[in-house]
Design a protein around this motif. Structure first.
Motif, PDB file in Angstrom:
ATOM      1  N   GLN A  47      35.510 -51.786   5.472  1.00  0.00           N
ATOM      2  CA  GLN A  47      35.622 -52.816   4.448  1.00  0.00           C
ATOM      3  C   GLN A  47      36.970 -53.507   4.448  1.00  0.00           C
ATOM      4  O   GLN A  47      37.125 -54.581   3.862  1.00  0.00           O
TER       5      GLN A  47
ATOM      6  N   LYS B  82      26.644 -56.003  -0.589  1.00  0.00           N
ATOM      7  CA  LYS B  82      25.475 -55.172  -0.280  1.00  0.00           C
ATOM      8  C   LYS B  82      24.255 -55.647  -1.064  1.00  0.00           C
ATOM      9  O   LYS B  82      23.145 -55.723  -0.519  1.00  0.00           O
TER      10      LYS B  82
ATOM     11  N   ASP C  36      37.624 -55.421  -1.731  1.00  0.00           N
ATOM     12  CA  ASP C  36      37.657 -54.433  -2.806  1.00  0.00           C
ATOM     13  C   ASP C  36      36.254 -53.891  -3.055  1.00  0.00           C
ATOM     14  O   ASP C  36      35.256 -54.437  -2.573  1.00  0.00           O
ATOM     15  N   LEU C  37      36.173 -52.811  -3.827  1.00  0.00           N
ATOM     16  CA  LEU C  37      34.895 -52.140  -4.043  1.00  0.00           C
ATOM     17  C   LEU C  37      33.886 -53.063  -4.712  1.00  0.00           C
ATOM     18  O   LEU C  37      32.703 -53.067  -4.353  1.00  0.00           O
ATOM     19  N   GLU C  38      34.343 -53.861  -5.676  1.00  0.00           N
ATOM     20  CA  GLU C  38      33.426 -54.765  -6.374  1.00  0.00           C
ATOM     21  C   GLU C  38      32.797 -55.764  -5.417  1.00  0.00           C
ATOM     22  O   GLU C  38      31.588 -56.025  -5.459  1.00  0.00           O
TER      23      GLU C  38
ATOM     24  N   THR D 131      30.950 -49.969   4.599  1.00  0.00           N
ATOM     25  CA  THR D 131      31.804 -49.089   3.804  1.00  0.00           C
ATOM     26  C   THR D 131      32.965 -48.562   4.634  1.00  0.00           C
ATOM     27  O   THR D 131      34.110 -48.498   4.162  1.00  0.00           O
TER      28      THR D 131
ATOM     29  N   LEU E 176      32.488 -55.384  -2.161  1.00  0.00           N
ATOM     30  CA  LEU E 176      31.642 -54.636  -1.233  1.00  0.00           C
ATOM     31  C   LEU E 176      30.257 -54.401  -1.839  1.00  0.00           C
ATOM     32  O   LEU E 176      29.231 -54.623  -1.177  1.00  0.00           O
ATOM     33  N   LEU E 177      30.226 -53.982  -3.086  1.00  0.00           N
ATOM     34  CA  LEU E 177      28.952 -53.734  -3.753  1.00  0.00           C
ATOM     35  C   LEU E 177      28.163 -55.031  -3.932  1.00  0.00           C
ATOM     36  O   LEU E 177      26.938 -55.057  -3.774  1.00  0.00           O
TER      37      LEU E 177
END
Length: 207
Positions: A35, A47, A39-41, A32, A43-44
């Motif tokens: 990164q 994970k 992008d956040l998508e 986090t 990254l999630l």
């Protein structure tokens, strides 16, 4: 009649989700905080995929920076899991099958051995093999072939049990070994294997 069962570890003998919060806490924080352009998508998704795939494969798939990839490797290769762990309940139905069993898992040696210890399954297997990409170019296919050669098993005498079509299942198919894909969440409905099941106890029907 099968003479040998070869098991995967993660998500086959126990659910990674049961330990992921504790196991990956530091790694997820590192990801986090570093990164970069991810992008956040993504990254999630990375994970989530780490609960099913080895770190180096996830890092390459999501284009981790060289710095992030190396820092993650340094973190994981020195990590041990030391909290209580429990196998899938159905594992206890098959651990006592009177057939020789082998454990072949991919990951960092220290971490994978600590999981085996906390699960209390060391004595369930004739041999335990850890395919650690940080110290060897050996693959699961290489290990399977070695087990068969050293113990004089024919491919039809072996059953490989795992959850990953692109890892142990693929390796087994390439060697002509029968495959049992453990798929409790129906993630791989179209994979061609000898048997795909949501229940480990159905191994009994294939030995």
């Amino acid at each position: 009649m099968k003479r040998a069962l070869i098991f995967d570890l993660d998500n086959t003998i126990y659910p990674v989700s049961s330990i992921s919060e504790n196991l990956f806490d530091q790694l997820f924080t590192l990801m986090t905080e570093n990164q970069g352009e991810m992008d956040l998508e993504s990254l999630l998704a990375a994970k989530e995929e780490l609960t099913r795939k080895p770190y180096h494969l996830v890092a390459d798939k999501y284009n981790f920076s060289e710095d992030l990839k190396n820092r993650g490797i340094d973190l994981l290769k020195n990590m041990a899991y030391e909290k209580p762990m429990q196998p899938f309940e159905e594992y206890f139905h098959i651990k006592y099958i009177p057939i020789k069993k082998y454990l072949v898992t991919t990951g960092f040696t220290k971490l994978q051995l600590s999981k085996v210890k906390m699960l209390g399954i060391e004595n369930d297997f004739m041999e335990i093999h850890i395919v650690d990409p940080e110290i060897s170019e050996q693959t699961k296919k290489d290990v399977f072939a070695s087990i068969m050669e050293r113990h004089n098993y024919l491919p039809e005498e072996v059953l490989v049990i795992g959850d990953d079509p692109e890892s142990e299942i693929k390796a087994a198919i390439e060697l002509g070994i029968d495959t049992f894909l453990f798929d409790p969440e129906n993630k791989h409905p179209d994979v061609l294997v000898n048997v795909r099941s949501a229940y480990l106890k159905e191994v009994f029907d294939w030995i």
